[in-house]
Scaffold this active site. Structure first.
Site, short mmCIF file in Angstrom:
data_model
loop_
_atom_site.label_atom_id
_atom_site.label_comp_id
_atom_site.label_asym_id
_atom_site.label_seq_id
_atom_site.Cartn_x
_atom_site.Cartn_y
_atom_site.Cartn_z
N ILE A 100 33.51 39.49 39.67
CA ILE A 100 32.83 40.69 40.16
C ILE A 100 31.38 40.62 39.71
O ILE A 100 31.10 40.33 38.54
CB ILE A 100 33.53 41.96 39.62
CG1 ILE A 100 34.92 42.06 40.26
CG2 ILE A 100 32.70 43.20 39.91
CD1 ILE A 100 35.78 43.18 39.72
N ASN A 115 30.28 37.14 51.95
CA ASN A 115 31.56 36.88 51.27
C ASN A 115 32.63 36.69 52.33
O ASN A 115 32.53 37.23 53.43
CB ASN A 115 31.93 38.07 50.37
CG ASN A 115 33.22 37.82 49.60
OD1 ASN A 115 33.46 36.71 49.13
ND2 ASN A 115 34.05 38.84 49.48
N HIS A 117 36.77 37.33 52.61
CA HIS A 117 37.87 37.99 51.90
C HIS A 117 39.14 37.85 52.75
O HIS A 117 39.12 38.15 53.95
CB HIS A 117 37.54 39.46 51.67
CG HIS A 117 38.62 40.16 50.91
ND1 HIS A 117 38.83 39.98 49.56
CD2 HIS A 117 39.60 41.00 51.32
CE1 HIS A 117 39.87 40.69 49.18
NE2 HIS A 117 40.36 41.31 50.23
N THR A 149 27.81 43.97 49.42
CA THR A 149 27.12 45.15 48.88
C THR A 149 27.69 45.39 47.47
O THR A 149 28.62 44.70 47.06
CB THR A 149 27.35 46.39 49.76
OG1 THR A 149 28.76 46.62 49.85
CG2 THR A 149 26.76 46.21 51.15
N ASP A 153 34.23 44.00 48.01
CA ASP A 153 34.92 43.76 49.27
C ASP A 153 34.64 44.84 50.32
O ASP A 153 35.51 45.19 51.12
CB ASP A 153 36.43 43.59 49.06
CG ASP A 153 36.74 42.37 48.19
OD1 ASP A 153 35.96 41.41 48.22
OD2 ASP A 153 37.76 42.39 47.49
N GLN A 181 42.18 29.95 59.54
CA GLN A 181 41.21 30.75 60.28
C GLN A 181 39.91 30.93 59.49
O GLN A 181 38.82 30.96 60.06
CB GLN A 181 41.80 32.13 60.61
CG GLN A 181 42.96 32.08 61.58
CD GLN A 181 42.58 31.41 62.88
OE1 GLN A 181 41.54 31.72 63.46
NE2 GLN A 181 43.41 30.48 63.33
C1 GAR Z 1 40.08 31.96 50.10
O1 GAR Z 1 41.29 32.36 50.69
C2 GAR Z 1 39.11 33.13 50.04
O2 GAR Z 1 39.18 33.96 51.17
C3 GAR Z 1 39.61 33.84 48.82
O3 GAR Z 1 39.90 32.81 47.90
C4 GAR Z 1 40.27 31.64 48.62
C5 GAR Z 1 39.41 30.50 48.16
O4 GAR Z 1 39.83 29.29 48.73
N1 GAR Z 1 38.62 34.73 48.31
C6 GAR Z 1 38.90 35.86 47.68
O5 GAR Z 1 40.04 36.22 47.45
C7 GAR Z 1 37.70 36.67 47.24
N2 GAR Z 1 38.07 38.00 46.93
P1 GAR Z 1 38.85 28.03 48.72
O6 GAR Z 1 38.34 27.87 47.29
O7 GAR Z 1 39.74 26.89 49.11
O8 GAR Z 1 37.75 28.29 49.69
#
Ligand code: GAR
Length: 197
Positions: A100, A115, A117, A149, A153, A181
């Protein structure tokens, strides 16, 4: 060159998708943009290896080395700002960065700070999104790319993709379907922003 700085904490598959798309779609030629650095708060983040193998400068700023969030964020900003070019808008991209960030840090990069999410925001901000979607009986799930922001999230939504929740889904199965996706919409959303800059 517009410098894109990507922050990761782990596998970095979204970062890799962005790097691969930038190369395949010639972001350097089309947008004058490149992935200039990948920074992790964890030295063991696997994504750092991918970045290094692709000739992208990497850095580690460990949150454990700092007594407060503010001190960590200041140190992180100092490394990010090494890649700032006067007069060239750059993007700061969170790609699985699991810290955070303070409002002071966020405000510094507002408008060029993204970001991804793994939920259909505003549903399920925070952690354990896939299990929470399953527990809620959702028939669809998905992913959101949004401007960052100060509120976790939240922030203007730039892109979303929807996947079905299938009978017998586990959080892992759903996460894998969503991640496929993610790898498509994040590079696309960044390219759209670069085109507008
Ligand atoms: C992804 O699913 C991303 O959307 C999520 O962590 C994963 C990272 O995968 N992000 C969050 O949860 C942020 N709040 P990656 O390291 O293989 O890109």
């Amino acid at each position: 060159m517009k410098n894109i700085v990507i922050l990761i904490s782990g596998g970095g598959s979204n970062m890799a998708a962005i790097v691969n798309t930038a190369k395949r779609d010639n972001w350097a030629g089309r947008f004058g943009a490149r992935v200039a650095a990948v920074i992790s708060n964890k030295a063991e983040a696997k994504g750092l290896l991918f970045a290094a193998e692709h000739g992208i400068p990497t850095a580690v700023v460990s949150h454990k080395s700092f007594a407060s969030r503010e001190e960590f964020d200041d140190a992180l900003a100092e490394v990010i700002d090494r890649y700032e070019q006067p007069g060239e808008p750059a993007l700061l991209v969170l790609a699985g960065f699991m810290r955070i960030l303070t409002p002071g840090f966020v405000n510094r990069y507002t408008g060029r700070f993204l970001n991804i999410h793994p939920s259909l925001l505003p549903a399920f901000p925070g952690l354990h999104t896939h299990q929470r979607a399953l527990d809620a009986g959702c028939k669809v799930a998905g992913v959101t790319v949004h401007q960052v922001t100060a509120e976790l999230d939240h922030g203007p939504i730039l892109a979303q993709a929807v996947v079905p929740v299938l009978p017998g889904d586990t959080a892992e199965a759903l996460a894998a379907r969503v991640l496929t996706q993610e790898h498509l919409i994040y590079p696309r959303a960044i390219a759209e922003l670069l085109q507008k800059q």
